[in-house]
Design a protein around this motif. Sequence first.
Motif, PDB file in Angstrom:
ATOM      1  N   LEU A 150       0.853  -1.191   0.000  1.00  0.00           N
ATOM      2  CA  LEU A 150       0.000   0.000   0.000  1.00  0.00           C
ATOM      3  C   LEU A 150       0.890   1.243   0.000  1.00  0.00           C
ATOM      4  CD1 LEU A 150      -2.707  -1.106   2.593  1.00  0.00           C
ATOM      5  CD2 LEU A 150      -2.805  -1.246   0.098  1.00  0.00           C
ATOM      6  N   PHE A 151       0.793   2.005  -1.078  1.00  0.00           N
ATOM      7  CA  PHE A 151       1.626   3.181  -1.288  1.00  0.00           C
ATOM      8  C   PHE A 151       0.856   4.479  -1.018  1.00  0.00           C
ATOM      9  CE2 PHE A 151       2.718  -0.074  -4.470  1.00  0.00           C
ATOM     10  CZ  PHE A 151       4.071  -0.256  -4.245  1.00  0.00           C
ATOM     11  N   PRO A 152       1.521   5.514  -0.522  1.00  0.00           N
ATOM     12  CA  PRO A 152       0.868   6.826  -0.396  1.00  0.00           C
ATOM     13  C   PRO A 152       0.449   7.387  -1.754  1.00  0.00           C
ATOM     14  CG  PRO A 152       2.896   6.774   0.879  1.00  0.00           C
ATOM     15  CD  PRO A 152       2.884   5.541   0.030  1.00  0.00           C
ATOM     16  N   GLU A 153       1.158   6.983  -2.807  1.00  0.00           N
ATOM     17  CA  GLU A 153       0.884   7.509  -4.141  1.00  0.00           C
ATOM     18  C   GLU A 153      -0.378   6.925  -4.765  1.00  0.00           C
ATOM     19  OE1 GLU A 153       5.300   7.812  -3.415  1.00  0.00           O
ATOM     20  OE2 GLU A 153       3.760   6.285  -3.104  1.00  0.00           O
ATOM     21  N   ILE A 154      -0.901   5.829  -4.212  1.00  0.00           N
ATOM     22  CA  ILE A 154      -2.093   5.165  -4.763  1.00  0.00           C
ATOM     23  C   ILE A 154      -3.239   5.280  -3.757  1.00  0.00           C
ATOM     24  CG2 ILE A 154      -3.080   3.014  -5.625  1.00  0.00           C
ATOM     25  CD1 ILE A 154      -0.849   4.084  -7.380  1.00  0.00           C
TER      26      ILE A 154
ATOM     27  N   TYR B  49      -2.285 -17.601   2.763  1.00  0.00           N
ATOM     28  CA  TYR B  49      -2.034 -16.471   3.662  1.00  0.00           C
ATOM     29  C   TYR B  49      -1.827 -15.210   2.824  1.00  0.00           C
ATOM     30  CZ  TYR B  49       2.953 -16.692   2.450  1.00  0.00           C
ATOM     31  OH  TYR B  49       4.153 -16.671   1.781  1.00  0.00           O
ATOM     32  N   CYS B  50      -1.753 -14.071   3.506  1.00  0.00           N
ATOM     33  CA  CYS B  50      -1.538 -12.798   2.821  1.00  0.00           C
ATOM     34  C   CYS B  50      -0.657 -11.910   3.685  1.00  0.00           C
ATOM     35  CB  CYS B  50      -2.870 -12.093   2.559  1.00  0.00           C
ATOM     36  SG  CYS B  50      -2.710 -10.484   1.735  1.00  0.00           S
ATOM     37  N   VAL B  51       0.420 -11.400   3.084  1.00  0.00           N
ATOM     38  CA  VAL B  51       1.309 -10.452   3.760  1.00  0.00           C
ATOM     39  C   VAL B  51       1.153  -9.094   3.090  1.00  0.00           C
ATOM     40  CG1 VAL B  51       3.709  -9.802   4.216  1.00  0.00           C
ATOM     41  CG2 VAL B  51       2.980 -12.175   4.513  1.00  0.00           C
ATOM     42  N   VAL B  52       0.928  -8.074   3.921  1.00  0.00           N
ATOM     43  CA  VAL B  52       0.714  -6.708   3.445  1.00  0.00           C
ATOM     44  C   VAL B  52       1.815  -5.812   3.998  1.00  0.00           C
ATOM     45  CG1 VAL B  52      -0.860  -4.721   3.409  1.00  0.00           C
ATOM     46  CG2 VAL B  52      -1.784  -7.069   3.447  1.00  0.00           C
ATOM     47  N   VAL B  53       2.413  -4.992   3.138  1.00  0.00           N
ATOM     48  CA  VAL B  53       3.317  -3.932   3.587  1.00  0.00           C
ATOM     49  C   VAL B  53       2.591  -2.613   3.366  1.00  0.00           C
ATOM     50  CG1 VAL B  53       5.515  -2.752   3.258  1.00  0.00           C
ATOM     51  CG2 VAL B  53       5.389  -5.243   3.023  1.00  0.00           C
ATOM     52  N   ALA B  54       2.375  -1.871   4.438  1.00  0.00           N
ATOM     53  CA  ALA B  54       1.590  -0.634   4.362  1.00  0.00           C
ATOM     54  C   ALA B  54       2.432   0.560   4.760  1.00  0.00           C
ATOM     55  CB  ALA B  54       0.364  -0.727   5.268  1.00  0.00           C
ATOM     56  N   SER B  55       2.514   1.543   3.901  1.00  0.00           N
ATOM     57  CA  SER B  55       3.170   2.795   4.245  1.00  0.00           C
ATOM     58  C   SER B  55       2.305   3.556   5.239  1.00  0.00           C
ATOM     59  CB  SER B  55       3.384   3.632   2.983  1.00  0.00           C
ATOM     60  OG  SER B  55       3.893   4.894   3.314  1.00  0.00           O
ATOM     61  N   GLU B  56       2.936   4.209   6.200  1.00  0.00           N
ATOM     62  CA  GLU B  56       2.182   4.973   7.200  1.00  0.00           C
ATOM     63  C   GLU B  56       1.348   6.080   6.560  1.00  0.00           C
ATOM     64  OE1 GLU B  56       4.754   7.157   9.842  1.00  0.00           O
ATOM     65  OE2 GLU B  56       5.988   7.910   8.200  1.00  0.00           O
TER      66      GLU B  56
ATOM     67  N   GLN C 274       0.413  -2.026 -12.432  1.00  0.00           N
ATOM     68  CA  GLN C 274      -0.827  -1.424 -12.927  1.00  0.00           C
ATOM     69  C   GLN C 274      -1.976  -1.567 -11.943  1.00  0.00           C
ATOM     70  OE1 GLN C 274      -1.865  -2.715 -16.867  1.00  0.00           O
ATOM     71  NE2 GLN C 274      -3.537  -1.245 -17.093  1.00  0.00           N
ATOM     72  N   GLU C 275      -2.026  -2.696 -11.244  1.00  0.00           N
ATOM     73  CA  GLU C 275      -3.105  -2.891 -10.266  1.00  0.00           C
ATOM     74  C   GLU C 275      -2.878  -2.068  -9.003  1.00  0.00           C
ATOM     75  OE1 GLU C 275      -3.450  -6.789  -8.650  1.00  0.00           O
ATOM     76  OE2 GLU C 275      -1.381  -6.860  -7.961  1.00  0.00           O
ATOM     77  N   GLY C 276      -1.644  -1.578  -8.800  1.00  0.00           N
ATOM     78  CA  GLY C 276      -1.359  -0.687  -7.678  1.00  0.00           C
ATOM     79  C   GLY C 276      -0.931  -1.344  -6.397  1.00  0.00           C
ATOM     80  N   PHE C 277      -0.635  -2.651  -6.428  1.00  0.00           N
ATOM     81  CA  PHE C 277      -0.305  -3.379  -5.200  1.00  0.00           C
ATOM     82  C   PHE C 277       1.108  -3.964  -5.183  1.00  0.00           C
ATOM     83  CE2 PHE C 277      -5.080  -4.234  -4.889  1.00  0.00           C
ATOM     84  CZ  PHE C 277      -5.280  -3.244  -3.930  1.00  0.00           C
ATOM     85  N   GLY C 278       1.952  -3.614  -6.142  1.00  0.00           N
ATOM     86  CA  GLY C 278       3.289  -4.189  -6.188  1.00  0.00           C
ATOM     87  C   GLY C 278       4.258  -3.300  -6.929  1.00  0.00           C
ATOM     88  N   ILE C 279       5.503  -3.773  -7.058  1.00  0.00           N
ATOM     89  CA  ILE C 279       6.516  -3.009  -7.787  1.00  0.00           C
ATOM     90  C   ILE C 279       6.802  -3.675  -9.129  1.00  0.00           C
ATOM     91  CG2 ILE C 279       7.590  -2.054  -5.726  1.00  0.00           C
ATOM     92  CD1 ILE C 279       9.863  -4.143  -6.051  1.00  0.00           C
TER      93      ILE C 279
END
Length: 421
Positions: free
Chosen positions: A216-220, A240-247, A370-375
């Motif tokens: 999860l990016f601040p830019e999206i 399972y699901c691992v999420v990295v979330a920007s503050e 493009q989907e906004g969830f990865g690099i």
Amino acid sequence: MAKKNAFYAQSGGVTAVINASACGVIEAARQHPEVIGKVYAGRNGIIGALTEDLIDTSQDSDNDIAALRHTPGGAFGSCRYKLKGLEENKAEYERLIEVFKAHDIGYFFYNGGGDSQDTAHKVSQLGDRLGYSIKCIGVPKTVDNDLPLTDNSPGFGSVAKYVAVSVREAALDVASMARTSTKVFILEVMGRHAGWIAAAGGLAAEQEGDAPHIILFPEIPFEQGRFLKKVDASVKDYGYCVVVASEGVRNQEGQFLSETGSRDAFGHAQLGGVAPFIAQMVKERLGYKYHWAVADYLQRAARHIASRVDVEQAYAVGKAAVEFAIRGKNAVMPTILRASHDPYRWEIGSAHLKDVANVEKTLPQSYITQEGFGITEEGRSYLAPLIQGEDYPPYKNGLPIYVELKNVPVEKKLKEAFTLR
């Protein structure tokens, strides 16, 4: 060139390698005794200059200064204290010049991010206005990697390495227990407006199904429905699901998901924790058992797993700052220029402080899928070289050895004390 003393200070949130820059500054200065006398450090950053609370680094041995290269934190103390514009707060800038005059300081090295580069720029302007010769050189530092005109910012590479490693290790833990326990793990990382650190978590994934499954990016802008659908699909597909979330994740109205309503000393919104917010959402809407963690200070203090590239670059910009100053440059900042991706090669350049101050570099859209969830591969090509190499500190009894300087105070020369606003 007349011999003058130098002033060095650390500003803002510290990093695993900011002391490597301090080491670069002090060691380079000691190599030029013909033009630089003593290096004074500000105790607690710019506050040390305003209150004439200076530290005499000449009282520390060459070995102890060298040990700064592998010591995290801020050896002289840092601060979050923003000086306002010259016209609206002229007294503080004049106080700086007054202290510099009293201690025969002709070089000002300010180690920090965009706000700090703005301060260094303003001091250079005031020096010109008051006819006081002071060479002001910014030394780049920020884990957020949001300084412009430099390929990357010292401090970022080590945080990026910590986050990528932590994501990979935590994912193995979660995956091994997912059938009967936690199915969703959320790691919150720093990054208020720019998603560089969150993006670095993506380096942990090398093939389809690897964590992190969502970044999860601040830019999206955050869309709850799309996010929950992706979480559910990841659990069903991989267990399972691992999420990295920007503050700094924001909703579609531009509001931080975790904003508390308060402000820090720089006027930035205080964020209250996006990970628990998202975790509660997952529980209420999907019913999955979850865990969350906030990397917080751990990510920027983890010198034991620092990137060697980052350490070398942090030292290099500190050294270059001194070399710029003795060559007569003023109101500039050393930058890192990327010569090639693979093999990764870099060199030192420079930028004018007026072009760096208060400008934030965000993550390019071309680095986000493009989907906004990865690099993307382009993003990976940029990030991967910055976490390369290990530079372990010395260890004793299983723990790293970090230096603690004497921090001997310099005798005050001004009669009047200065009250901070």
